[in-house]
Write an enzyme that holds these catalytic residues in place. Structure first.
Site, PDB file in Angstrom:
ATOM      1  N   TYR A   1      -0.288 -17.802   6.042  1.00  0.00           N
ATOM      2  CA  TYR A   1      -0.294 -18.067   4.901  1.00  0.00           C
ATOM      3  C   TYR A   1       0.893 -17.526   4.340  1.00  0.00           C
ATOM      4  O   TYR A   1       1.126 -15.623   4.553  1.00  0.00           O
ATOM      5  CB  TYR A   1      -1.098 -16.996   3.590  1.00  0.00           C
ATOM      6  CG  TYR A   1      -0.970 -17.895   2.050  1.00  0.00           C
ATOM      7  CD1 TYR A   1      -1.199 -19.233   1.262  1.00  0.00           C
ATOM      8  CD2 TYR A   1      -1.312 -16.187   1.147  1.00  0.00           C
ATOM      9  CE1 TYR A   1      -1.365 -19.441  -0.223  1.00  0.00           C
ATOM     10  CE2 TYR A   1      -0.696 -16.656  -0.110  1.00  0.00           C
ATOM     11  CZ  TYR A   1      -0.593 -17.630  -0.308  1.00  0.00           C
ATOM     12  OH  TYR A   1      -0.557 -18.444  -1.941  1.00  0.00           O
TER      13      TYR A   1
ATOM     14  N   LYS B   1       3.030  -7.054  -2.348  1.00  0.00           N
ATOM     15  CA  LYS B   1       2.078  -6.559  -3.057  1.00  0.00           C
ATOM     16  C   LYS B   1       2.111  -5.541  -2.974  1.00  0.00           C
ATOM     17  O   LYS B   1       3.065  -4.726  -4.282  1.00  0.00           O
ATOM     18  CB  LYS B   1       0.653  -6.885  -1.427  1.00  0.00           C
ATOM     19  CG  LYS B   1       0.684  -8.480  -1.826  1.00  0.00           C
ATOM     20  CD  LYS B   1      -0.468  -9.041  -0.834  1.00  0.00           C
ATOM     21  CE  LYS B   1      -1.015 -10.252  -1.183  1.00  0.00           C
ATOM     22  NZ  LYS B   1      -0.597 -11.440  -0.035  1.00  0.00           N
TER      23      LYS B   1
ATOM     24  N   ASP C   1       7.038 -12.148   7.794  1.00  0.00           N
ATOM     25  CA  ASP C   1       5.823 -12.321   6.970  1.00  0.00           C
ATOM     26  C   ASP C   1       5.284 -10.959   6.148  1.00  0.00           C
ATOM     27  O   ASP C   1       4.069 -10.785   6.506  1.00  0.00           O
ATOM     28  CB  ASP C   1       5.205 -13.466   6.279  1.00  0.00           C
ATOM     29  CG  ASP C   1       5.326 -13.540   4.867  1.00  0.00           C
ATOM     30  OD1 ASP C   1       4.863 -12.209   4.037  1.00  0.00           O
ATOM     31  OD2 ASP C   1       4.443 -13.938   4.389  1.00  0.00           O
TER      32      ASP C   1
HETATM   33  C1  PLP Z   1       0.450 -12.727  -0.350  1.00  0.00           C
HETATM   34  C2  PLP Z   1       1.125 -13.329   0.482  1.00  0.00           C
HETATM   35  C3  PLP Z   1       1.909 -13.970   0.486  1.00  0.00           C
HETATM   36  C4  PLP Z   1       2.297 -14.396  -1.361  1.00  0.00           C
HETATM   37  O1  PLP Z   1       2.257 -13.869  -1.871  1.00  0.00           O
HETATM   38  P1  PLP Z   1       2.106 -13.756  -3.598  1.00  0.00           P
HETATM   39  O2  PLP Z   1       2.656 -12.484  -4.240  1.00  0.00           O
HETATM   40  O3  PLP Z   1       0.491 -14.344  -4.083  1.00  0.00           O
HETATM   41  O4  PLP Z   1       3.281 -14.704  -4.027  1.00  0.00           O
HETATM   42  C5  PLP Z   1       2.842 -13.852   1.060  1.00  0.00           C
HETATM   43  N1  PLP Z   1       2.596 -13.880   2.479  1.00  0.00           N
HETATM   44  C6  PLP Z   1       1.414 -13.390   2.313  1.00  0.00           C
HETATM   45  C7  PLP Z   1       1.606 -12.900   4.164  1.00  0.00           C
HETATM   46  C8  PLP Z   1       0.392 -12.578   1.842  1.00  0.00           C
HETATM   47  O5  PLP Z   1      -0.082 -11.767   2.703  1.00  0.00           O
END
Ligand code: PLP
Length: 425
Positions: free
Chosen positions: A141, A264, A236
């Protein structure tokens, strides 16, 4: 007002009653709890009941809710300014700290969410390579940007299907999707589309569809094949950054990603994301280069200062090694008790301070098709049994759990006692 009354009211004014889907409890059934406050390892609901929180806002709160030192910094900042929309020293301090600590981060740009970070990093990759296609992996994701809200389709390897309504066919056609843990399909998709792929985007520790720990060789093969074809590699690290050791998953490989995204933890609990990487790539971003990207609230002083205080504390207090050990012990004891209370044999995996429970299976689960089909249902039972005893897991079996520094042995003992009193037979 109790939670179910508030949920009824919410449904009248917000889609599904929520502002982000998993919060609705749709995956586990029942009505969501409405919380009014959090402190340390605990959340308190609007009726005053306490819960030990393992969701931790889906990852940002590595020090727990309202860590005292961070709260002091936030209070101080509230009395300076809430947003500048202009140059200030706080984003500079956070950027300098990260750039000095993480060698493959030569330059960084702050945004306000992980989604925004990934979206912007893809733009840079396309600008640099002059190519349109993005390769991603099923089960990773990357936020809700159109380009990556796709999954593999039923047709040709690499051909995508949308993961959401409202994604244009044009967008989908530029995104290739293959399974994790599969060098053969990786080779094939590059053999077919290599010269068109701008960037391979991967969660180096996929943690948004269960915890799908990858073989090191698989990630290494991504570097090798992408580089052979002139494609960039984007790690990511929105969830793994500053959680898997201070320098994230990127630290564990000899090769380094060209671009990295954070979110995060980087904002200490406030809305901050960032994309970062090689200087020549980041210098393509406006105003130094032609890639446009901007943000009214970018570099927000509260997020910048809470983020910096959090990162400094993580580093200075060696939080990661403490949490890693604690998580291993916790999951071991948890499973031991759980399996004495359940007809189902549970297993689980941990990676530093992340954990994920699932039915005990023989082989490690590295791809989404290996997740047992009864998982959602099994998890829903476990979730509600724990919830009724004051233990709050993320309300979906496909989300991981987290420990924070506030999850002391004393707190974890309470979880074991709660578990002793449930019955899943
Ligand atoms: C949480 C997450 C996102 C999205 O971040 P948001 O602040 O919710 O937009 C993207 N990539 C990864 C790996 C994530 O865990």
């Amino acid at each position: 007002m109790n939670s179910s009354e508030l949920f009824e009211r919410s449904k009248l004014v917000a889609p599904g009653g929520v502002h982000s889907p998993v919060r609705s409890f749709k995956s586990v059934g029942g009505n969501p709890i409405f919380f009014k406050s959090g402190k340390g390892a605990y959340l308190t609901d609007i009726e005053g009941k306490d819960y030990i929180d393992f969701c931790l806002s889906f990852g940002p709160l590595i020090l727990g809710h309202r860590d005292e030192e961070i709260e002091e910094v936030v209070k101080e900042t509230i009395h300076t300014a809430w947003t500048f929309g202009a140059c200030e020293p706080y984003s500079l301090e956070l950027a300098e700290f990260i750039v000095s600590e993480i060698p493959w981060v030569e330059k960084i740009r702050f945004v306000s969410s992980g989604t925004e970070a990934v979206m912007s990093a893809l733009r840079v990759a396309r600008a640099y390579t002059g190519r349109d296609k993005i390769l991603k992996f099923d089960g990773c994701y990357h936020g809700h940007l159109d380009a990556l809200l796709v999954k593999s389709g039923s047709g040709l390897a690499g051909e995508p299907d949308s993961d959401s309504a409202g994604i244009s066919r044009r967008q989908m056609a530029d995104t290739l999707v293959i399974p994790l843990d599969d060098e053969k399909q990786l080779e094939e998709v590059f053999a077919r589309h290599g010269s068109e792929i701008a960037v391979v985007a991967i969660e180096p520790l996929p943690a948004n569809y269960g915890l799908l720990i990858q073989r090191k060789e698989f990630i290494e093969s991504i570097f090798r094949i992408a580089r052979q074809h002139g494609s960039l590699v984007l790690f990511d690290e929105v969830i793994s950054g500053f959680r898997i050791g201070f320098r994230g998953m990127s630290d564990l490989f000899d090769e380094k990603p060209d671009l990295v995204t954070y979110g995060k933890i980087i904002g200490g609990g406030f809305p901050v994301g960032a994309y970062a990487g090689r200087k020549d790539l980041m210098d393509l971003v406006a105003p130094s280069g032609p890639v446009y990207q901007a943000g009214t609230l970018s570099g927000n002083p509260i997020g910048m200062r809470a983020g910096l205080a959090t990162l400094k504390k993580l580093k200075e207090q060696n939080v990661h090694s403490t949490l890693k050990l604690r998580t291993q012990t916790f999951v071991h004891k948890f499973l031991h008790i759980l399996n004495s209370k359940s007809t189902k044999q549970w297993g689980g995996v941990t990676y530093d301070s992340l954990f994920w429970f699932h039915e005990d299976v023989n082989d490690p689960i590295r791809t989404i098709d290996k997740i047992p089909s009864s998982h959602k249902e099994d998890f829903a039972k476990l979730f509600h049994a724990l919830l009724s005893k004051g233990v709050y897991l993320a309300p979906s079996g496909y989300e991981v759990g987290f420990l924070s520094l506030a999850h002391t042995d004393e707190v974890l003992e309470k979880v074991y006692s709660a578990l002793e009193s449930i019955d899943l037979r």
